[in-house]
Design a protein around this motif. Sequence first.
Motif, PDB file in Angstrom:
ATOM      1  N   THR A  72      -3.150   1.001   0.617  1.00 10.32           N
ATOM      2  CA  THR A  72      -2.727  -0.282  -0.156  1.00 10.32           C
ATOM      3  C   THR A  72      -4.022  -0.703  -0.953  1.00 10.32           C
ATOM      4  O   THR A  72      -3.777  -1.023  -2.123  1.00 10.32           O
ATOM      5  CB  THR A  72      -2.396  -1.086   1.093  1.00 10.32           C
ATOM      6  OG1 THR A  72      -1.477  -0.746   1.929  1.00 10.32           O
ATOM      7  CG2 THR A  72      -1.785  -2.369   0.462  1.00 10.32           C
ATOM      8  N   ASN A  76      -3.591  -0.671  -5.055  1.00  8.33           N
ATOM      9  CA  ASN A  76      -3.325  -2.151  -5.922  1.00  8.33           C
ATOM     10  C   ASN A  76      -4.499  -2.889  -6.510  1.00  8.33           C
ATOM     11  O   ASN A  76      -4.162  -3.679  -7.354  1.00  8.33           O
ATOM     12  CB  ASN A  76      -2.967  -3.062  -4.658  1.00  8.33           C
ATOM     13  CG  ASN A  76      -1.531  -2.897  -4.086  1.00  8.33           C
ATOM     14  OD1 ASN A  76      -0.369  -3.362  -4.858  1.00  8.33           O
ATOM     15  ND2 ASN A  76      -1.320  -2.192  -3.108  1.00  8.33           N
ATOM     16  N   PHE A  77      -5.668  -2.339  -6.273  1.00 13.84           N
ATOM     17  CA  PHE A  77      -6.908  -2.906  -6.925  1.00 13.84           C
ATOM     18  C   PHE A  77      -7.542  -1.990  -7.744  1.00 13.84           C
ATOM     19  O   PHE A  77      -8.885  -2.372  -8.210  1.00 13.84           O
ATOM     20  CB  PHE A  77      -7.685  -3.710  -5.772  1.00 13.84           C
ATOM     21  CG  PHE A  77      -6.877  -4.797  -5.123  1.00 13.84           C
ATOM     22  CD1 PHE A  77      -6.632  -5.765  -5.840  1.00 13.84           C
ATOM     23  CD2 PHE A  77      -6.368  -4.314  -3.655  1.00 13.84           C
ATOM     24  CE1 PHE A  77      -5.867  -6.797  -5.000  1.00 13.84           C
ATOM     25  CE2 PHE A  77      -5.641  -5.202  -3.162  1.00 13.84           C
ATOM     26  CZ  PHE A  77      -5.344  -6.626  -3.697  1.00 13.84           C
ATOM     27  N   LYS A  79      -7.598   0.835 -10.918  1.00 15.97           N
ATOM     28  CA  LYS A  79      -6.923   1.489 -11.936  1.00 15.97           C
ATOM     29  C   LYS A  79      -7.269   2.818 -12.153  1.00 15.97           C
ATOM     30  O   LYS A  79      -8.435   3.084 -11.927  1.00 15.97           O
ATOM     31  CB  LYS A  79      -6.841   0.695 -13.344  1.00 15.97           C
ATOM     32  CG  LYS A  79      -6.354  -0.822 -13.437  1.00 15.97           C
ATOM     33  CD  LYS A  79      -6.491  -1.352 -14.886  1.00 15.97           C
ATOM     34  CE  LYS A  79      -6.025  -2.451 -14.713  1.00 15.97           C
ATOM     35  NZ  LYS A  79      -6.222  -3.201 -16.379  1.00 15.97           N
ATOM     36  N   TYR A 216      -6.542 -10.424  -7.397  1.00 14.40           N
ATOM     37  CA  TYR A 216      -4.967 -10.648  -7.663  1.00 14.40           C
ATOM     38  C   TYR A 216      -4.759 -10.655  -9.049  1.00 14.40           C
ATOM     39  O   TYR A 216      -3.715  -9.797  -9.282  1.00 14.40           O
ATOM     40  CB  TYR A 216      -4.471 -12.191  -7.265  1.00 14.40           C
ATOM     41  CG  TYR A 216      -4.258 -12.089  -5.755  1.00 14.40           C
ATOM     42  CD1 TYR A 216      -3.094 -11.538  -5.135  1.00 14.40           C
ATOM     43  CD2 TYR A 216      -4.521 -13.321  -5.051  1.00 14.40           C
ATOM     44  CE1 TYR A 216      -2.915 -11.597  -3.843  1.00 14.40           C
ATOM     45  CE2 TYR A 216      -4.148 -13.467  -3.520  1.00 14.40           C
ATOM     46  CZ  TYR A 216      -3.353 -12.404  -2.977  1.00 14.40           C
ATOM     47  OH  TYR A 216      -2.783 -12.688  -1.859  1.00 14.40           O
ATOM     48  N   ALA A 219      -4.633  -6.927  -9.559  1.00 18.02           N
ATOM     49  CA  ALA A 219      -3.502  -6.330  -8.870  1.00 18.02           C
ATOM     50  C   ALA A 219      -2.212  -6.391  -9.911  1.00 18.02           C
ATOM     51  O   ALA A 219      -1.447  -5.766  -9.764  1.00 18.02           O
ATOM     52  CB  ALA A 219      -3.008  -6.888  -7.659  1.00 18.02           C
ATOM     53  N   GLU A 220      -1.905  -7.620 -10.539  1.00 16.35           N
ATOM     54  CA  GLU A 220      -0.985  -8.001 -11.370  1.00 16.35           C
ATOM     55  C   GLU A 220      -1.057  -7.045 -12.740  1.00 16.35           C
ATOM     56  O   GLU A 220       0.085  -6.761 -13.268  1.00 16.35           O
ATOM     57  CB  GLU A 220      -1.133  -9.037 -11.857  1.00 16.35           C
ATOM     58  CG  GLU A 220      -0.726 -10.368 -10.917  1.00 16.35           C
ATOM     59  CD  GLU A 220       0.556 -10.333 -10.356  1.00 16.35           C
ATOM     60  OE1 GLU A 220       1.386  -9.876 -11.487  1.00 16.35           O
ATOM     61  OE2 GLU A 220       0.889 -10.789  -9.315  1.00 16.35           O
ATOM     62  N   ASN A 223       0.207  -1.057 -12.295  1.00 20.51           N
ATOM     63  CA  ASN A 223       1.804  -0.345 -11.820  1.00 20.51           C
ATOM     64  C   ASN A 223       1.509   0.860 -11.225  1.00 20.51           C
ATOM     65  O   ASN A 223       1.193   1.997 -11.851  1.00 20.51           O
ATOM     66  CB  ASN A 223       2.565  -0.430 -13.299  1.00 20.51           C
ATOM     67  CG  ASN A 223       2.974  -1.591 -13.825  1.00 20.51           C
ATOM     68  OD1 ASN A 223       3.291  -2.449 -13.092  1.00 20.51           O
ATOM     69  ND2 ASN A 223       2.721  -1.746 -15.287  1.00 20.51           N
ATOM     70  N   HIS A 224       1.684   0.858  -9.865  1.00 15.06           N
ATOM     71  CA  HIS A 224       1.440   2.049  -8.907  1.00 15.06           C
ATOM     72  C   HIS A 224       2.883   2.467  -8.627  1.00 15.06           C
ATOM     73  O   HIS A 224       3.801   1.867  -8.656  1.00 15.06           O
ATOM     74  CB  HIS A 224       0.529   2.014  -7.868  1.00 15.06           C
ATOM     75  CG  HIS A 224       0.994   0.730  -7.306  1.00 15.06           C
ATOM     76  ND1 HIS A 224       1.807   0.922  -6.118  1.00 15.06           N
ATOM     77  CD2 HIS A 224       0.453  -0.457  -6.824  1.00 15.06           C
ATOM     78  CE1 HIS A 224       1.814  -0.349  -5.455  1.00 15.06           C
ATOM     79  NE2 HIS A 224       1.031  -1.067  -5.972  1.00 15.06           N
ATOM     80  N   ASP A 230       2.999  -2.176  -1.944  1.00 14.05           N
ATOM     81  CA  ASP A 230       2.833  -3.066  -3.007  1.00 14.05           C
ATOM     82  C   ASP A 230       2.403  -4.413  -2.782  1.00 14.05           C
ATOM     83  O   ASP A 230       3.123  -5.121  -1.849  1.00 14.05           O
ATOM     84  CB  ASP A 230       4.166  -3.319  -3.752  1.00 14.05           C
ATOM     85  CG  ASP A 230       4.176  -3.831  -5.079  1.00 14.05           C
ATOM     86  OD1 ASP A 230       3.109  -4.545  -5.364  1.00 14.05           O
ATOM     87  OD2 ASP A 230       5.031  -3.605  -5.896  1.00 14.05           O
ATOM     88  N   ILE A 231       1.131  -4.822  -2.920  1.00 13.36           N
ATOM     89  CA  ILE A 231       0.692  -6.065  -2.615  1.00 13.36           C
ATOM     90  C   ILE A 231       1.538  -7.247  -3.247  1.00 13.36           C
ATOM     91  O   ILE A 231       1.487  -8.257  -2.782  1.00 13.36           O
ATOM     92  CB  ILE A 231      -0.868  -6.506  -3.000  1.00 13.36           C
ATOM     93  CG1 ILE A 231      -1.426  -7.216  -2.091  1.00 13.36           C
ATOM     94  CG2 ILE A 231      -1.096  -6.349  -4.593  1.00 13.36           C
ATOM     95  CD1 ILE A 231      -1.736  -7.190  -0.820  1.00 13.36           C
ATOM     96  N   LYS A 232       2.039  -6.996  -4.471  1.00 14.58           N
ATOM     97  CA  LYS A 232       2.862  -8.064  -5.220  1.00 14.58           C
ATOM     98  C   LYS A 232       4.018  -8.532  -4.245  1.00 14.58           C
ATOM     99  O   LYS A 232       4.305  -9.559  -4.186  1.00 14.58           O
ATOM    100  CB  LYS A 232       3.097  -7.578  -6.390  1.00 14.58           C
ATOM    101  CG  LYS A 232       2.007  -7.536  -7.623  1.00 14.58           C
ATOM    102  CD  LYS A 232       2.368  -7.223  -8.855  1.00 14.58           C
ATOM    103  CE  LYS A 232       2.711  -5.723  -8.994  1.00 14.58           C
ATOM    104  NZ  LYS A 232       1.727  -4.905  -9.008  1.00 14.58           N
TER     105      LYS A 232
END
Length: 398
Positions: A72, A76-77, A79, A216, A219-220, A223-224, A230-232
């Motif tokens: 996770t 999410n963090f 790229k 955050y 993370a925004e 796109n994974h 998905d942390i979002k």
Amino acid sequence: MDLDLAPDPLLVVPGPSQIPPRVMRALMRTVDHRSPHFHRLYRDVVEGLRYVFRTNGDVYPITASGTGAVETMVLNFVKPRDTVLVPVFGSFSRRLVNHLRRIGAEVIEIDYGWDRAPTYDDLRAKVESMGIKQVDVFATVYNDTSPGIVFRDLPKVARWIKSYGALVLVDNVSALGGDYFEVDSWGIDVAVSSSQKCLAAPPVMSFIAVASGEAYRKAESINHPSIYFDIKLMRKFGEKFETPFTPAVNYLFAVREALGIIREIGLENWIKWHIERGRAILNAFTRAGLEPFIRNDYHRSTTVLSFRYPPGVNPDEFRRTIYRLGVSISDGMDEVKGKVFRVGNMGYLTRRDVLTLVSSVIAVSLINGGNANNTAIGDAFREVLNYWEPEQLSVGEG
């Protein structure tokens, strides 16, 4: 052999750990995960996790092992093509590198072998000598259980690496609650852990703490392909005290109970218990002639202690015999497999448990040769090991 009638072995492995009876009783409860009862449960768990992570940020429970929490964090963090600096000093820091490479990160490894952790001075000197100008993410394991090493200089390294504008991501699956660790004051952006180690709760739950707006924002922009991790989505549902998907509700009741025990005792005291207990185990084994694998006190883990097998013993037979005495310890991993055994100093281990562990390991060491001056003691232990008992009441040979 009827293992249903045999006593469960004492768990002194690097997870799962022994579980207090009241935590096991809490497993008997479940509720609708979209109900007001669950909202209260979720709030309580998150507040308890903030307390042990030492953060005012957000914490999300995940129904997955610690590896799921690490995935996770990476998904999410980080790229694809991010430059990620990773110190490697055991199996789990190596696994972290593999997670990062799978998502396409450009990983710079700093290898420390299997018997020492990074220090601030050494890591900074290495990075500067390599002429590294860009670090998007610094990712590390805090406590690598495979050799039993802890990264004590992490707070200093985190402060320095921020000068590159890097996010700091930390896998602390195996030491949260068992050693000092502070997300906010150490400048950590994201950290993960799990339930079955020093928190003394059952396996299957893990947790991710997100402590900074920078994390955050990163993370925004990512796109994974994962929906589950998905942390979002976790953040969206967390705002209404829910999880995106059905969690292991009864395990969350157990986690709440375990965190409640730590609160009652006090986190400082819970950590002190681990430190003092670990010191007692280490001293007992070394006085009995066992050699610690990590010689440097500064680098040695509090929560996983590793020792070289006694000379001349078969490692598998050594552990099997200890298992016959009702104690479960672990072999080493990867490069140190068959060279060291590991003891998990985690969670709910009472004085009686520690006495059982120490007696069993020393007994089997003596039975397998040991110190010539202790032949009579070895014979006494052998007498206990070999008396007859009904097979269905014995743990057998594992």
